[in-house]
Design a protein around this motif. Sequence first.
Motif, mmCIF file in Angstrom:
data_model
loop_
_atom_site.group_PDB
_atom_site.id
_atom_site.type_symbol
_atom_site.label_atom_id
_atom_site.label_comp_id
_atom_site.label_asym_id
_atom_site.label_seq_id
_atom_site.Cartn_x
_atom_site.Cartn_y
_atom_site.Cartn_z
ATOM 1 N N TYR A 49 87.331 14.409 47.133
ATOM 2 C CA TYR A 49 88.713 14.359 47.204
ATOM 3 C C TYR A 49 89.810 15.224 46.473
ATOM 4 C CZ TYR A 49 88.446 9.552 48.795
ATOM 5 O OH TYR A 49 88.137 8.590 49.830
ATOM 6 N N LYS A 54 90.071 9.362 41.703
ATOM 7 C CA LYS A 54 90.741 10.207 42.645
ATOM 8 C C LYS A 54 92.161 10.623 41.962
ATOM 9 C CE LYS A 54 90.807 7.596 46.267
ATOM 10 N NZ LYS A 54 90.393 7.042 47.329
ATOM 11 N N GLU A 55 92.733 9.069 41.462
ATOM 12 C CA GLU A 55 94.173 9.270 41.014
ATOM 13 C C GLU A 55 94.644 9.913 39.781
ATOM 14 O OE1 GLU A 55 98.353 7.897 41.325
ATOM 15 O OE2 GLU A 55 96.404 8.061 42.689
ATOM 16 N N ASN A 56 93.574 9.966 38.867
ATOM 17 C CA ASN A 56 94.250 10.106 37.250
ATOM 18 C C ASN A 56 93.591 11.123 36.998
ATOM 19 O OD1 ASN A 56 95.898 7.958 36.030
ATOM 20 N ND2 ASN A 56 94.221 7.092 36.971
ATOM 21 N N LYS A 63 81.194 -2.133 40.895
ATOM 22 C CA LYS A 63 82.896 -1.517 40.472
ATOM 23 C C LYS A 63 83.140 -0.039 40.815
ATOM 24 C CE LYS A 63 84.623 -5.637 37.253
ATOM 25 N NZ LYS A 63 84.918 -5.779 36.193
ATOM 26 N N TYR A 69 84.049 1.815 43.645
ATOM 27 C CA TYR A 69 85.136 1.472 43.983
ATOM 28 C C TYR A 69 86.076 1.027 43.296
ATOM 29 C CZ TYR A 69 81.710 0.738 47.952
ATOM 30 O OH TYR A 69 80.473 1.242 49.201
ATOM 31 N N GLU A 70 86.442 0.542 42.528
ATOM 32 C CA GLU A 70 87.552 0.656 41.756
ATOM 33 C C GLU A 70 87.531 1.605 40.984
ATOM 34 O OE1 GLU A 70 85.652 -1.782 42.198
ATOM 35 O OE2 GLU A 70 86.698 -3.904 42.237
ATOM 36 N N LEU A 124 86.546 4.569 41.454
ATOM 37 C CA LEU A 124 86.788 6.047 41.705
ATOM 38 C C LEU A 124 88.321 5.503 42.397
ATOM 39 C CD1 LEU A 124 85.227 8.149 43.699
ATOM 40 C CD2 LEU A 124 85.226 6.115 45.927
ATOM 41 N N ASP A 125 88.819 4.939 42.858
ATOM 42 C CA ASP A 125 89.882 4.880 42.820
ATOM 43 C C ASP A 125 91.043 5.318 42.258
ATOM 44 O OD1 ASP A 125 89.730 3.961 45.567
ATOM 45 O OD2 ASP A 125 90.290 2.294 44.913
ATOM 46 N N TYR A 126 90.277 4.662 40.633
ATOM 47 C CA TYR A 126 91.383 5.277 39.136
ATOM 48 C C TYR A 126 90.587 6.206 38.655
ATOM 49 C CZ TYR A 126 92.559 4.881 34.587
ATOM 50 O OH TYR A 126 93.135 5.488 33.276
#
Length: 340
Positions: free
Chosen positions: A89, A58-60, A49, A51-52, A54-56
């Motif tokens: 990022y 990146k955002e927070n 998981k 990539y999930e 990573l996205d979280y």
Amino acid sequence: MAKRIFIIEYAKGSDKGFDGFRPDTKPILQAIEEASSYKTEIVFYKPNKKYELLDYLKENAHSVISRINPGNLKEVDEYFQFLKALSNYGVIVHTHPDVMINLDFKDILAKLKDTELGDKQTEFYHTYSEFVTKFPALLKEYGIRVLKTNYGSTGEGVYLVRLKEDGSIVSTEAVNNDKYYYENIQEFLTNFEKKFEEEGEYAAYFKGKVGFVNCRYLERISEGEIRVLLVNDKIISVVHKKPQDGEFSATLFSGAKYKYESPEAPKWKEVVALTTKGLKDLKPFLHGQNFPLLWTMDYILDYNEDKSDKYVLSEINCSCVGISTKLQYAQEVAKVFKKN
């Protein structure tokens, strides 16, 4: 929502408390919240998981603190690439993988062999053929050597190799002080071949990193190792790691005793000065990044020609240094995140 400070943990491993977290994770985050305006959070790295996550992040995330012992991961290179992606990022990564891949591997000892920190006899063997070609001559000349796998912790993959008068070999593994006996050098070399791992086909960070470092044996290891504990470029403690009587290893797992002392203590003046001066020799290996967030430089005592004490660097640890028995050091870590 304002950006937060995250600690990244891994669910598996022997470094967990009763609640499933590392015992020093929550104290570090609490100290950060008390010292700064940042809110904090703990997340778990799961390879399937990533990539999930990573996205979280990146955002927070403003910053992430990796608190994973890489020895608990099957795909360490993949995790380093994950941390690198976060950095790309704009997330601040403690400690950056470009730094860990240099300082946290034993081949740094060979790279520093011509500095005041190192020892001129140190060699690194990337392949088994290099090892077979060069190691026997050094063992024959000195009778005793130390082999360290390029990446390991808690004494795993560290071997004290002795050549006896009858030509037989005794190899002692530091992690548990187990002894292995071989009739001759050829038998030892043959058995050691399996310890050379194959380089991963898709490795990004670990290219050229498998292998062993060959070091001079320092008899004063019986007096223990001297660990200098740092936060970035600030020394916060000096730790005397004393092995059990008659043992080779100075790790907690082998029964060694740790004594934490102030770096201001007069008896540590020389090792503190050496460490402070040696930071300049380490700076080229940071690749423009900061010094590790929480890390150690470990030394073994030797003698100068005038019989005064000499400190020889034995390893650097910067991937996941624990402070579970000295949680007050969390306040020193937190100062890095304090806004001016």
